[in-house]
Design a protein around this motif. Sequence first.
Motif, short mmCIF file in Angstrom:
data_model
loop_
_atom_site.label_atom_id
_atom_site.label_comp_id
_atom_site.label_asym_id
_atom_site.label_seq_id
_atom_site.Cartn_x
_atom_site.Cartn_y
_atom_site.Cartn_z
N TYR A 56 0.83 -1.21 0.00
CA TYR A 56 0.00 0.00 0.00
C TYR A 56 0.86 1.25 0.00
O TYR A 56 0.57 2.23 -0.71
CB TYR A 56 -0.92 -0.01 1.22
CG TYR A 56 -1.83 1.20 1.31
CD1 TYR A 56 -2.92 1.33 0.46
CD2 TYR A 56 -1.58 2.19 2.25
CE1 TYR A 56 -3.75 2.44 0.54
CE2 TYR A 56 -2.40 3.31 2.34
CZ TYR A 56 -3.49 3.43 1.48
OH TYR A 56 -4.31 4.53 1.55
N ASP A 57 1.93 1.22 0.77
CA ASP A 57 2.81 2.39 0.87
C ASP A 57 3.44 2.74 -0.47
O ASP A 57 3.61 3.92 -0.80
CB ASP A 57 3.91 2.12 1.91
CG ASP A 57 4.78 3.33 2.18
OD1 ASP A 57 4.28 4.30 2.78
OD2 ASP A 57 5.96 3.31 1.77
N VAL A 90 5.01 2.95 8.68
CA VAL A 90 6.14 2.09 8.37
C VAL A 90 7.16 2.13 9.51
O VAL A 90 7.81 1.13 9.82
CB VAL A 90 6.79 2.50 7.03
CG1 VAL A 90 8.03 1.67 6.75
CG2 VAL A 90 5.79 2.35 5.89
N THR A 91 7.27 3.29 10.16
CA THR A 91 8.22 3.43 11.27
C THR A 91 7.86 2.50 12.41
O THR A 91 8.70 1.75 12.92
CB THR A 91 8.24 4.88 11.77
OG1 THR A 91 8.60 5.75 10.70
CG2 THR A 91 9.23 5.04 12.92
N GLY A 92 6.61 2.52 12.83
CA GLY A 92 6.18 1.65 13.94
C GLY A 92 6.33 0.18 13.60
O GLY A 92 6.73 -0.63 14.44
N ALA A 134 0.06 14.34 -1.93
CA ALA A 134 -0.95 14.17 -0.89
C ALA A 134 -0.76 12.84 -0.19
O ALA A 134 -1.67 12.03 -0.08
CB ALA A 134 -2.34 14.25 -1.50
N THR A 135 0.46 12.59 0.30
CA THR A 135 0.72 11.36 1.04
C THR A 135 -0.17 11.29 2.28
O THR A 135 -0.36 12.30 2.96
CB THR A 135 2.19 11.26 1.46
OG1 THR A 135 2.35 10.13 2.33
CG2 THR A 135 2.64 12.49 2.20
N PRO A 136 -0.75 10.13 2.60
CA PRO A 136 -1.65 10.05 3.76
C PRO A 136 -0.92 10.04 5.09
O PRO A 136 -1.56 10.14 6.14
CB PRO A 136 -2.37 8.72 3.53
CG PRO A 136 -1.40 7.89 2.76
CD PRO A 136 -0.67 8.85 1.87
N TRP A 137 0.39 9.95 5.07
CA TRP A 137 1.12 9.81 6.32
C TRP A 137 1.58 11.16 6.88
O TRP A 137 0.88 11.77 7.69
CB TRP A 137 2.31 8.87 6.14
CG TRP A 137 2.07 7.56 5.47
CD1 TRP A 137 2.89 6.92 4.59
CD2 TRP A 137 0.95 6.68 5.63
NE1 TRP A 137 2.36 5.72 4.17
CE2 TRP A 137 1.17 5.54 4.80
CE3 TRP A 137 -0.23 6.73 6.37
CZ2 TRP A 137 0.27 4.48 4.69
CZ3 TRP A 137 -1.13 5.68 6.26
CH2 TRP A 137 -0.88 4.58 5.47
N VAL A 138 2.72 11.64 6.46
CA VAL A 138 3.30 12.85 7.03
C VAL A 138 2.92 14.04 6.16
O VAL A 138 3.41 14.20 5.04
CB VAL A 138 4.83 12.74 7.13
CG1 VAL A 138 5.42 14.01 7.73
CG2 VAL A 138 5.22 11.53 7.98
#
Length: 770
Positions: free
Chosen positions: A344-345, A379-381, A353-357
């Motif tokens: 997905y990433d 992804v970090t966690g 428009a990345t959904p993360w940061v």
Amino acid sequence: MDLDALRYGNFSQLGEAITDWEQMAKKLADLKKDAEDNLKARADKAAWTGVNATVSREFITKTAAEFADAHAQANTVAKILKDTRQELIDYRTQLNDAIDRAAKKHLTVADTGNGSFTVVANTRPDWSSDPSGEQAVSQQEVDDARDEIQRILGKAAQSDSTAAKALRLIVDQAEYGFSGASYDSRDSAAKAIAEADRMAKILAKDPRDVTSAELASLNSALVTYKNDPLFAEEFATQVGPKKALVFWAGIADPYQGEYNHNPARDKQARQLQKNLGIILGRATLSDSDQMTSWKDQMIKLGPNQLGIGDAGNPTGYAVMSNLMRFGDYDDDFLYRYGDELLAYDKQVNGRAATPWVNNWNTGDLNLWGNENDRGRDPVTGFLEALGHDPGASEKFFARPDFSDTSMPTLERDTVNTESEVNEHLKYLTSERLWLPDTTMDGKEGYVAGRDALGHALEAATTGYPYDADAKDTVAGGDRRTANTAAVFEQVAYLYGGEGGPKLLHTQPELADSLGKIGGAYIDDIDYELSGIGDHEKDPGDLPARYDGRASIGNQGAIDFLSVLGQNEDSHKIVTAAQHMYTLSLLDANPATSEENMNRARDAMSVGAEARGILDHSRVQQAATTYGEESEEANKELARSSDWKKLMAGAVVAGGVAAVPLPGSTAAALVIAPVAADQIVNAANTLLGHEIDKATEEAAADPSGPSQMTSRKFFDQGTDGLGKIYAAYFEGHPKAGEKADEEQWIEGLEGSYLGTGPNQNDYRGRPPFKD
């Protein structure tokens, strides 16, 4: 429970079953002891090679563990059955006594089936002519008898049902084999399940309505039962995957209280992230149908928003990845979760428009170290979870062309093409766009995700969680295998390759982890540096500490070391590991025979070459970055010259040296291989003496020199090699004279000074230039 079932219950067959289980537990205890003392102990000591050294030994280790689990499970089943039988016998006695008392009061108790019964008054002809006009039995007496019997039946039913539920949960924990779940009594198992149900009701509430007292109670229970398999599964399944995510998002939402936070509640919320993550991880270890469904549902929730008003309506990935930073999760679950997450990433990474940061994402769901890691990048966690799980991490980054369980031999070629690099590893190191996720108070430009990637790679290559402590490490010994080595080979290919210098310098958060990985395989690196090119290597000089040792080739070893030497942190770590490994080889080969001396000479020569590659690379990078002999370059060299202090407090046992990194806020170790499994009388060994000296010097002068020229830097290097040489021959003057005649000193000096990128371009990677 039917009245007659308890009233006339015959528990003799249950008693016989209990006796059988108790006898089985005793037999399994003997088998467990025999498996540990004989089967496993002999396998550990056996000098096996080839597949036997890994596959057979691993099979025997697992088999021995299965005997232990089988004993624990049989013992638990016997205790639960025995407690339940005794309780039911007691309730049967109470029931019959109650029925007898009712009969004396002219009451009849009858079973009417399906768990119901009646209590009625007896009738006598003369009661109608009773001059007092009163009947012999009052309604209150009927009600009292009925209530007493109902209480007894209720308690008996609870005893029976909770025992049955506990037994089912225990048996279902493992799809194959035994779970190892252990309880001293039915009450302890039933209590764990009941407490899980009680805590699940807190999570059923709206997070905004949960009081600080309830949070404290929840945290307390989660800590108490963090290792309890029945509690964990019951809690997870009663809460459900989505509600667990919704609850944490609501509790963690930093904007829920309009900035009017209660410090005590904030503290409880922070602890909940850790405790909830641990308990959910424990639950995933169960193979039951319910937990299998739970894990499938959790993965499906990943890319979807939860449909809530808290934390910016996060996706399942955004929430679960922050919970899994803590705890030990099922390897297969982590692999499937991570595989889906990265798939997905890849679709959304790098988009505007990345959904993360991004500026509108308010989902700060990580409350630990959140100045530098707000927790918006899932992804970090996930990578932090891999960092705590060596097995899952090793599998996630496995070489696509190698598995020690599927190949007929553990021998394999070096990694020479990108097709031999794991797709997950390639994407995370070379393709993914990483963004800082810091607060205004965080370190500018710092990317926590790359640090987490380093942690995951440490676990995959060393066989230990990245934050393992020294005690556990020396007790566990060397955990490298052909599979962990295969991950290392890929890391060395990527970071020792032509693009390696750029990767390292644009990913500074990975430098310490790469240093630890290089340090963990310094014996294999030295082996590749020995001989002439890729020929004439002597396994007797630099013996393999595990079967299927890493293979990166002579040039691969030079390139990888030359890149590691460019960074201050990785240079220090690998240099310290190299020094300890060389000393351990000298301790294993004292100057008492020609054979030992030949091996010692090779050890010193290869160690000097490795040190030379690292030091030349360090000097050239400092000069390239700041200008040759500039003040800043000299400051860098001064810090790099202080590497021996990393050895302070090192503990050696089990074939490894566990070196705690100074200044670390969490457990952080360099795990370096040594030549012997144990050090006897450490104070009289070269390695033990150097560790003691480093510890004393670090305490006396923690700051170190402020500046150092390149000339002084190299002088210190050659002086250090001279001290090793002198210490080795101390007490052996004739051997020292022979070595002098054979010009060992000149050879060592040439190995150290005549290597590195400055000799020829092919000797290593050039320094990085912006």
